[in-house]
Each structure stands twice: as structure tokens, then as C-alpha cells.
Design a protein around this motif. Structure first.
Motif, mmCIF file in Angstrom:
data_model
loop_
_atom_site.group_PDB
_atom_site.id
_atom_site.type_symbol
_atom_site.label_atom_id
_atom_site.label_comp_id
_atom_site.label_asym_id
_atom_site.label_seq_id
_atom_site.Cartn_x
_atom_site.Cartn_y
_atom_site.Cartn_z
ATOM 1 N N LEU A 126 3.091 -17.788 8.299
ATOM 2 C CA LEU A 126 3.869 -16.209 8.867
ATOM 3 C C LEU A 126 5.047 -16.813 7.494
ATOM 4 C CD1 LEU A 126 4.578 -13.982 8.940
ATOM 5 C CD2 LEU A 126 5.334 -14.910 11.805
ATOM 6 N N ASP A 145 -1.341 -15.617 3.011
ATOM 7 C CA ASP A 145 -1.395 -14.710 3.600
ATOM 8 C C ASP A 145 -2.909 -15.141 3.819
ATOM 9 O OD1 ASP A 145 -3.059 -12.742 4.772
ATOM 10 O OD2 ASP A 145 -1.777 -11.351 2.450
ATOM 11 N N PHE A 148 -4.062 -17.631 5.803
ATOM 12 C CA PHE A 148 -3.642 -17.028 7.263
ATOM 13 C C PHE A 148 -4.926 -17.253 8.394
ATOM 14 C CE2 PHE A 148 -2.688 -14.702 11.331
ATOM 15 C CZ PHE A 148 -1.664 -14.094 11.508
ATOM 16 N N HIS A 149 -5.549 -16.063 7.935
ATOM 17 C CA HIS A 149 -6.536 -14.960 7.925
ATOM 18 C C HIS A 149 -7.692 -16.108 8.207
ATOM 19 C CE1 HIS A 149 -5.275 -10.988 8.255
ATOM 20 N NE2 HIS A 149 -4.546 -11.366 7.610
ATOM 21 N N HIS A 193 1.410 -9.703 9.934
ATOM 22 C CA HIS A 193 1.077 -10.649 10.570
ATOM 23 C C HIS A 193 2.112 -10.861 12.421
ATOM 24 C CE1 HIS A 193 -0.552 -11.116 6.495
ATOM 25 N NE2 HIS A 193 -1.435 -11.464 6.814
ATOM 26 N N ILE A 196 -0.202 -9.240 15.332
ATOM 27 C CA ILE A 196 -0.998 -10.488 15.497
ATOM 28 C C ILE A 196 -0.781 -11.679 15.942
ATOM 29 C CG2 ILE A 196 -3.159 -11.499 14.348
ATOM 30 C CD1 ILE A 196 -3.067 -9.858 11.436
ATOM 31 N N LEU A 212 -5.767 -6.295 13.712
ATOM 32 C CA LEU A 212 -6.758 -6.704 13.027
ATOM 33 C C LEU A 212 -7.420 -5.791 12.371
ATOM 34 C CD1 LEU A 212 -6.754 -9.860 12.005
ATOM 35 C CD2 LEU A 212 -8.794 -9.991 12.914
ATOM 36 N N HIS A 215 -5.022 -3.684 10.184
ATOM 37 C CA HIS A 215 -4.448 -4.485 9.269
ATOM 38 C C HIS A 215 -5.924 -5.087 8.372
ATOM 39 C CE1 HIS A 215 -2.091 -8.347 8.335
ATOM 40 N NE2 HIS A 215 -3.409 -8.709 7.358
#
Length: 235
Positions: A126, A145, A148-149, A193, A196, A212, A215
Motif C-alpha cells: 500500500l 496493485d 498486493f492482490h 486498498h 481490505i 473485495l 473492490h
């Protein structure tokens, strides 16, 4: 600016340390140009031209193009050469639904494996997104990004599914970037984010699932809404 020290994220699943291999450098450079639209859909890519541009052998270029082909970012056809893959709404919509199913269906497994180390890594991602947004670096923002996922889903410990999610992520981001309004607020992408991480830290799996899901389905808030056709089909 906080220092960023992440492994290079790859959409074939997992991460790799920068190897210094020329083919990897060419692959990363072309991947960035395709995702950002510097190389437009259907653009022709010839090994000779690219070898001259990057100052390397055609074999090195061929290896990079093969990796891009595996990601679906280029199409290589016999006797027709290599072209940048299209970026159609129907494909983006289908990949978005696949991604939604993958990320939202296994959160019980993610929650069971959540610890301080995972939360720390997500917060670091983040921070990296925030830094990229402040610098106006959309591709770096996209990379963190996706990282992150990918890291969040890695906690589910489903390694055979990871490459599928990774392909969904890069194509979702490519579609979003190519269809977003110019000069959009990159900071908003990073801040999306925050809830989350908060839900994950609180151990609230149902709230995390709702966050999520929202998102993912609103990933194109700043561009075309992929859910519009779904509403039309249901009406």
C-alpha cells in the motif's frame, strides 16, 4: 519517500528476482509499453526491429516475445508474425468475473493463514502504491496493485490457481489503463486498498468478502463500467 524493496512481480504467477538476463529486461520493457498503451493493440512487432532497438540478438527478442505470448499480451502466428493482442471489453469482462470468483471464494483459507507478516507485506505494498501515485507513475502503481492482490491470494495456498489470477490481474489493469480518463486521481486507486487490510486485520471474513467483491467489480470506476452489460442482460 519510503524505500521499496519488492521482488519483481510476474503475471505468470509468483515473483522472480531481477536476473540481469537481457531477455527478462526486454520482456519487462515491452510488457510495460503494452499495458500503458505505448504499443497499441494490433501493432506489429518484428524480431529484427526489436533486436536493433534493444541492442541484442533476435534469439533474446524471441524469448521475450514467447513470454509475452504466454501472458496473452501478444499473438504469435505462423507466417503472420507477432502483433500486440487486442484489448476488448468482452475479454476484460470475462476475466474480471474469473478474478472475482478466484479472489472472493477462498477468503476462509486466506483468513486462516493471516498473520502479522502478511499484514505487514500488504501495508508495504500500500505504501508503495501511494508513492507511485504521488510520483504520477501509473505503471508502477499497477505493478504494486497487482502485487498486493497476488500476495493476498497467495495466503490461500492454491498454487495451481495463482497463474490464472495473475493473467486476470494484468489484463484487467491493461483494460482499465487503456480506457480510463486522462489525469485520473491515482491516489484513489491506492486508498481503495485500505479497507481490505482493515477487514483482514479484524478477522471479519464476511466483511472482507463484501469489500473485495465491491473492490473488484468497481475496478473501472474511472473508465467504462464493465457491469453495465450485466445489468442490460438482466433487464
Amino acid at each position: 519517500m519510503a524505500a521499496e524493496s519488492f521482488d519483481t512481480f510476474t503475471s505468470t504467477g509468483g515473483t522472480v528476482r531481477p536476473s540481469g538476463r537481457r531477455s527478462h529486461q526486454v520482456f519487462e520493457a515491452l510488457q510495460q509499453e503494452i499495458v500503458l498503451g505505448t504499443l497499441l493493440p494490433s501493432s506489429a512487432l518484428t524480431e529484427l526491429d526489436l533486436a536493433q532497438r534493444f541492442g541484442c540478438s533476435q534469439g533474446t527478442i524471441r524469448e521475450a516475445l514467447m513470454r509475452l505470448n504466454e501472458e496473452g499480451l501478444v499473438n504469435r502466428l505462423p507466417n503472420r508474425g507477432t502483433h500486440v493482442a487486442p484489448c476488448a471489453a468482452d475479454d476484460a469482462r470475462a476475466l474480471l468475473e474469473i478474478r472475482r470468483g478466484i479472489e472472493c471464494s477462498h477468503l476462509d483459507r486466506v483468513m486462516a493463514r493471516t498473520d502479522a507478516a502478511l499484514l505487514g507485506e500488504l501495508r508495504a505494498r500500500l505504501d508503495a502504491m501511494r508513492n507511485a501515485a504521488r510520483d504520477g507513475d501509473e505503471y508502477r502503481l499497477s505493478t504494486h496493485d497487482r502485487g498486493f492482490h497476488a500476495r493476498l491470494f497467495a495466503a490461500a495456498d492454491l498454487p495451481l490457481v495463482t497463474p490464472i489470477l495473475s493473467r486476470c490481474l494484468i489484463h484487467n489493469h491493461r483494460y482499465k489503463i487503456l480506457n480510463s480518463q486522462p489525469n485520473r486521481a491515482l491516489e484513489e486507486t491506492a486508498e481503495r486498498h485500505v479497507p481490505i487490510i482493515a477487514a483482514l486485520a479484524q478477522g471479519d471474513v464476511e466483511h472482507l468478502r463484501q469489500l473485495l467483491d465491491h473492490h473488484i467489480t468497481t475496478i473501472v470506476d474511472f473508465g467504462p463500467d464493465l457491469r453495465a452489460s450485466d445489468a442490460g442482460e438482466q433487464s
